[in-house]
Design an enzyme around this catalytic site. Structure first.
Site, PDB file in Angstrom:
ATOM      1  N   ASP A  33      78.572  17.927  45.637  1.00 40.52           N
ATOM      2  CA  ASP A  33      78.783  19.381  45.577  1.00 40.52           C
ATOM      3  C   ASP A  33      79.033  19.784  44.119  1.00 40.52           C
ATOM      4  OD1 ASP A  33      79.838  21.572  47.948  1.00 40.52           O
ATOM      5  OD2 ASP A  33      80.288  22.033  45.847  1.00 40.52           O
ATOM      6  N   ASP A  59      75.916  19.118  39.705  1.00 48.15           N
ATOM      7  CA  ASP A  59      75.118  20.331  39.754  1.00 48.15           C
ATOM      8  C   ASP A  59      73.666  19.905  39.987  1.00 48.15           C
ATOM      9  OD1 ASP A  59      73.744  22.637  39.356  1.00 48.15           O
ATOM     10  OD2 ASP A  59      74.315  22.913  37.253  1.00 48.15           O
ATOM     11  N   THR A 130      67.313  29.132  56.708  1.00 50.53           N
ATOM     12  CA  THR A 130      67.806  30.350  57.365  1.00 50.53           C
ATOM     13  C   THR A 130      66.680  31.136  58.034  1.00 50.53           C
ATOM     14  OG1 THR A 130      68.694  32.541  56.843  1.00 50.53           O
ATOM     15  CG2 THR A 130      67.604  31.423  55.056  1.00 50.53           C
ATOM     16  N   ASP A 131      67.054  31.911  59.043  1.00 53.96           N
ATOM     17  CA  ASP A 131      66.059  32.793  59.678  1.00 53.96           C
ATOM     18  C   ASP A 131      65.712  33.991  58.776  1.00 53.96           C
ATOM     19  OD1 ASP A 131      68.413  34.252  59.904  1.00 53.96           O
ATOM     20  OD2 ASP A 131      68.298  34.511  62.082  1.00 53.96           O
ATOM     21  N   GLU A 132      66.489  34.196  57.700  1.00 54.51           N
ATOM     22  CA  GLU A 132      66.201  35.348  56.827  1.00 54.51           C
ATOM     23  C   GLU A 132      64.863  35.213  56.107  1.00 54.51           C
ATOM     24  OE1 GLU A 132      69.296  37.008  54.510  1.00 54.51           O
ATOM     25  OE2 GLU A 132      70.811  36.635  56.036  1.00 54.51           O
ATOM     26  N   TYR A 155      68.185  36.498  47.841  1.00 55.13           N
ATOM     27  CA  TYR A 155      68.657  35.262  48.495  1.00 55.13           C
ATOM     28  C   TYR A 155      67.584  34.680  49.407  1.00 55.13           C
ATOM     29  CZ  TYR A 155      70.520  32.658  52.434  1.00 55.13           C
ATOM     30  OH  TYR A 155      70.679  31.726  53.438  1.00 55.13           O
ATOM     31  N   SER A 156      67.058  35.507  50.326  1.00 55.29           N
ATOM     32  CA  SER A 156      66.118  34.946  51.311  1.00 55.29           C
ATOM     33  C   SER A 156      64.795  34.556  50.651  1.00 55.29           C
ATOM     34  CB  SER A 156      65.902  35.897  52.492  1.00 55.29           C
ATOM     35  OG  SER A 156      65.571  37.187  52.076  1.00 55.29           O
ATOM     36  N   LYS A 159      65.403  31.117  49.407  1.00 58.61           N
ATOM     37  CA  LYS A 159      65.400  30.131  50.508  1.00 58.61           C
ATOM     38  C   LYS A 159      63.964  29.903  50.998  1.00 58.61           C
ATOM     39  CE  LYS A 159      68.334  28.173  52.317  1.00 58.61           C
ATOM     40  NZ  LYS A 159      68.915  26.834  51.967  1.00 58.61           N
ATOM     41  N   ASN A 185      75.653  31.867  61.230  1.00 60.48           N
ATOM     42  CA  ASN A 185      76.691  30.940  61.685  1.00 60.48           C
ATOM     43  C   ASN A 185      78.068  31.597  61.620  1.00 60.48           C
ATOM     44  OD1 ASN A 185      75.904  27.496  61.046  1.00 60.48           O
ATOM     45  ND2 ASN A 185      74.435  29.134  61.308  1.00 60.48           N
ATOM     46  N   ARG A 219      72.632  40.851  64.445  1.00 63.29           N
ATOM     47  CA  ARG A 219      72.558  39.454  64.033  1.00 63.29           C
ATOM     48  C   ARG A 219      72.678  38.589  65.292  1.00 63.29           C
ATOM     49  NH1 ARG A 219      70.780  41.765  60.454  1.00 63.29           N
ATOM     50  NH2 ARG A 219      71.216  41.653  58.221  1.00 63.29           N
ATOM     51  N   ASP A 285      75.497  51.424  52.856  1.00 62.33           N
ATOM     52  CA  ASP A 285      74.700  50.336  53.422  1.00 62.33           C
ATOM     53  C   ASP A 285      74.210  49.384  52.329  1.00 62.33           C
ATOM     54  OD1 ASP A 285      73.510  48.866  55.389  1.00 62.33           O
ATOM     55  OD2 ASP A 285      72.205  50.469  56.123  1.00 62.33           O
ATOM     56  N   PRO A 287      71.397  47.539  50.258  1.00 65.11           N
ATOM     57  CA  PRO A 287      69.980  47.857  49.970  1.00 65.11           C
ATOM     58  C   PRO A 287      69.064  46.829  50.630  1.00 65.11           C
ATOM     59  CG  PRO A 287      71.278  47.619  47.933  1.00 65.11           C
ATOM     60  CD  PRO A 287      72.162  47.203  49.057  1.00 65.11           C
ATOM     61  N   GLY A 288      67.970  47.307  51.233  1.00 66.12           N
ATOM     62  CA  GLY A 288      67.012  46.392  51.867  1.00 66.12           C
ATOM     63  C   GLY A 288      67.582  45.668  53.069  1.00 66.12           C
TER      64      GLY A 288
HETATM   65  O1  DAU Z   1      70.844  34.736  59.275  1.00 67.17           O
HETATM   66  C1  DAU Z   1      71.360  33.670  58.533  1.00 67.17           C
HETATM   67  C2  DAU Z   1      72.076  34.203  57.335  1.00 67.17           C
HETATM   68  O2  DAU Z   1      73.289  34.774  57.786  1.00 67.17           O
HETATM   69  C3  DAU Z   1      72.347  33.165  56.262  1.00 67.17           C
HETATM   70  O3  DAU Z   1      71.140  32.697  55.758  1.00 67.17           O
HETATM   71  C4  DAU Z   1      73.172  33.774  55.140  1.00 67.17           C
HETATM   72  O4  DAU Z   1      73.469  32.801  54.172  1.00 67.17           O
HETATM   73  C5  DAU Z   1      74.440  34.338  55.707  1.00 67.17           C
HETATM   74  O5  DAU Z   1      75.199  34.948  54.684  1.00 67.17           O
HETATM   75  C6  DAU Z   1      74.121  35.342  56.803  1.00 67.17           C
HETATM   76  O6  DAU Z   1      73.488  36.509  56.222  1.00 67.17           O
HETATM   77  P1  DAU Z   1      73.946  38.004  56.561  1.00 67.17           P
HETATM   78  O7  DAU Z   1      73.629  38.873  55.417  1.00 67.17           O
HETATM   79  O8  DAU Z   1      73.456  38.401  57.902  1.00 67.17           O
HETATM   80  O9  DAU Z   1      75.552  37.740  56.679  1.00 67.17           O
HETATM   81  P2  DAU Z   1      76.800  38.641  56.266  1.00 67.17           P
HETATM   82  O10 DAU Z   1      78.006  37.973  56.840  1.00 67.17           O
HETATM   83  O11 DAU Z   1      76.824  38.966  54.825  1.00 67.17           O
HETATM   84  O12 DAU Z   1      76.542  39.989  57.047  1.00 67.17           O
HETATM   85  C7  DAU Z   1      76.363  40.019  58.440  1.00 67.17           C
HETATM   86  C8  DAU Z   1      76.058  41.457  58.819  1.00 67.17           C
HETATM   87  O13 DAU Z   1      77.222  42.253  58.606  1.00 67.17           O
HETATM   88  C9  DAU Z   1      74.977  42.089  57.975  1.00 67.17           C
HETATM   89  O14 DAU Z   1      74.168  42.951  58.787  1.00 67.17           O
HETATM   90  C10 DAU Z   1      75.729  42.903  56.927  1.00 67.17           C
HETATM   91  C11 DAU Z   1      76.983  43.306  57.665  1.00 67.17           C
HETATM   92  N1  DAU Z   1      78.211  43.424  56.839  1.00 67.17           N
HETATM   93  C12 DAU Z   1      78.526  42.401  56.007  1.00 67.17           C
HETATM   94  C13 DAU Z   1      79.658  42.458  55.224  1.00 67.17           C
HETATM   95  C14 DAU Z   1      80.012  41.333  54.286  1.00 67.17           C
HETATM   96  C15 DAU Z   1      79.020  44.547  56.952  1.00 67.17           C
HETATM   97  O15 DAU Z   1      78.744  45.471  57.747  1.00 67.17           O
HETATM   98  N2  DAU Z   1      80.147  44.609  56.174  1.00 67.17           N
HETATM   99  C16 DAU Z   1      80.490  43.628  55.298  1.00 67.17           C
HETATM  100  O16 DAU Z   1      81.529  43.767  54.598  1.00 67.17           O
END
Ligand code: DAU
Length: 354
Positions: A33, A59, A130-132, A155-156, A159, A185, A219, A285, A287-288
Site C-alpha cells: 500500500d 507507491d 467498478t460498475d462506473e 475517476y471512472s 478505472k 460497496n 445506487r 449536485d 457535476p456529471g
Molecule cells: O459503483 C461503484 C462505485 O461506488 C465505486 O467505484 C466508487 O469508488 C465509490 O466511491 C462509489 O461511487 P459513488 O460516487 O456512487 O459513491 P459515493 O459514496 O461518493 O456516492 C454515492 C451516492 O451518494 C452518489 O449518487 C452521490 C451521493 N452523495 C454522495 C456524497 C459523498 C450524496 O448525495 N452526498 C454526499 O455527501
C-alpha cells in the site's frame, strides 16, 4: 499460496485481509500500500502480529521498485484493489487518478508479466474494478459484462483505462487475469468521504447530512463481505480472461439510504427519528452525476455459484452498529485531511464579490 494484496489499507482490501489472513494460516499475505490519504493502518492493526502477514509500503506508480517488490514477494496471486476511488475528488483534481489508477496498474501488470515469463505459470492477476466504467443507466435495465464502456467521471475513466490495460495484457501477452466490476460497496472500515459512513458519522456528530440534488440518484448496494466472497470465488474458480459483474440486488435511491440511516441512528443514539432527519440538507449536485447503477450478476451466480448473503436492510443496520461501536477506528478516519476535504467540498458556493 502467496497473495500480494495491493491497497490493503483501504476499505475493500482491508476487509479482504480481515477475512483471509487468520482463516488461511497456510497462505501468506503481503499487503502492498502507498499509504495515501485513504489508507488507514488501524483497519489491519489486528493482523500485524500474524505470522503469515506482512506490510510493504510502496507507491505502485513509482516505477522500478514495483518490479523489485513483485520479484521479491514472488506471489501466486495478485489481487489489485489499490486505486483512488472518490468521484468528487477526481472532479477537483483528476491528475492523481491517472497516476494511481492507470500508471500504477501498468507498472503492476508489467512486473507480473515479467514474473510469469520467468516460468511462474500459476501467477494470476485479479483486477478489482467498478460498475462506473459502464456509465449511467435510465430507469430500466442493468449492466452486464457485455455493456459497452461509457465512463462519466475522471475517476471512472481511469478505472476504464485500467480495465482495458488488464485485458490487453491478457490478449497480447497471455498474462492470466480476471476482472470484477462491482456496484457500490458498504460495510465496516469505509473511508468517511463516502455516502454511508459520512451520513453515519455526521448524524452522530449532529452535523448536516448533505444530499446531492434531490437524492433521486440510484445506487445498487453490495455488502463488502459479499464482494470479498465473490473475489475469493473468482480466484478459486474464475476463468482466465473473464470478467465478472458483482452486485447485491440492492437498488435504492440516495434519499432512501439516508432515511434508513436516520432510522437506525435514532435507534442507536436513543433520539427521535424526526430529529435525525432534520439534519438532512439538499446541496448542490455533483457535476456529471450518473443517475442510476444496477448490476446484473447472473454470470457469477450461475458460473461460480455466488449469492449475496446480506439484505441491504440487515447489512445497513449492522454497518451503522459497527461505526457506532468502533469509536477508535472512526476517530482515526476523521483526520486533518478529511476535515480539510469536508470543509472545502461542502462549503457553500461563492456568489461573487461582496
Ligand atoms: O459503483 C461503484 C462505485 O461506488 C465505486 O467505484 C466508487 O469508488 C465509490 O466511491 C462509489 O461511487 P459513488 O460516487 O456512487 O459513491 P459515493 O459514496 O461518493 O456516492 C454515492 C451516492 O451518494 C452518489 O449518487 C452521490 C451521493 N452523495 C454522495 C456524497 C459523498 C450524496 O448525495 N452526498 C454526499 O455527501
Amino acid at each position: 499460496m502467496r497473495y500480494m494484496v495491493t491497497g490493503g489499507l483501504g476499505f475493500i482490501g482491508s476487509n479482504f485481509l480481515q477475512r483471509n489472513v487468520v482463516a488461511r494460516p497456510n497462505d501468506t499475505f503481503v499487503n502492498v500500500d502507498s499509504c495515501s490519504y485513504a489508507a488507514n493502518p488501524k483497519s489491519v492493526e489486528s493482523l500485524e502480529s500474524a505470522a503469515n502477514y506482512r506490510f510493504v509500503r510502496l507507491d505502485l506508480a513509482g516505477g522500478s521498485d514495483v518490479r523489485t517488490v513483485v520479484t521479491e514477494v514472488s506471489p501466486d496471486v495478485i489481487v489489485h484493489f489499490a486505486a483512488e476511488s472518490h468521484v468528487d475528488r477526481s472532479i477537483r483534481g483528476p491528475e492523481s487518478f491517472l497516476r494511481s489508477n492507470v500508471i500504477a496498474t501498468h507498472n503492476l501488470l508489467e512486473a507480473a508479466r515479467e514474473l510469469w515469463a520467468r516460468g511462474r505459470e500459476g501467477v494470476r492477476f485479479h483486477h478489482v474494478s467498478t460498475d462506473e466504467v459502464f456509465g449511467s443507466l435510465g430507469s430500466e435495465g442493468a449492466f452486464t459484462e457485455e455493456t459497452p464502456y461509457d465512463p462519466s467521471s475522471p475517476y471512472s475513466a481511469t478505472k476504464a483505462a485500467s480495465d482495458h490495460l488488464v485485458r490487453a495484457w491478457h490478449r497480447t501477452f497471455g498474462l492470466p487475469v480476471t476482472i470484477s466490476n462491482c456496484s457500490n460497496n458498504y460495510g465496516p472500515r469505509q473511508h468517511p468521504e463516502k455516502l454511508i459512513p459520512l451520513m453515519i458519522l455526521n448524524a452522530k456528530a449532529g452535523h448536516a447530512l448533505p444530499v446531492y440534488g434531490e437524492g433521486a440518484n440510484i445506487r445498487d448496494w453490495l455488502h463488502v463481505d459479499d464482494h470479498c466472497a465473490a473475489i475469493e470465488l473468482i480466484l478459486e474458480k474464475g476463468q482466465s480472461g473473464r470478467t465478472y459483474n458483482v452486485g447485491g440486488h440492492g437498488e435504492r435511491t440516495n434519499l432512501q439510504v439516508v432515511e434508513a440511516i436516520c432510522t437506525s441512528m435514532a435507534a442507536e443514539l436513543g433520539r427521535s427519528e424526526a430529529s435525525v432527519r432534520e439534519q438532512i440538507r439538499y446541496v448542490q449536485d455533483r457535476p456529471g452525476h450518473d443517475f442510476r447503477y444496477a448490476i446484473d450478476p447472473r454470470r457469477i451466480e450461475s458460473e461460480l455459484g455466488w449469492k449475496p448473503k446480506w439484505t441491504f436492510e440487515d447489512g445497513l443496520r449492522e454497518t451503522v452498529r459497527w461505526y457506532v461501536a468502533n469509536e477508535a477506528w472512526c476517530a482515526s478516519a476523521v483526520n486533518d485531511d478529511y476535515r480539510q476535504w469536508t470543509q472545502t467540498h461542502y462549503a457553500p458556493p461563492q456568489t461573487g464579490t461582496p
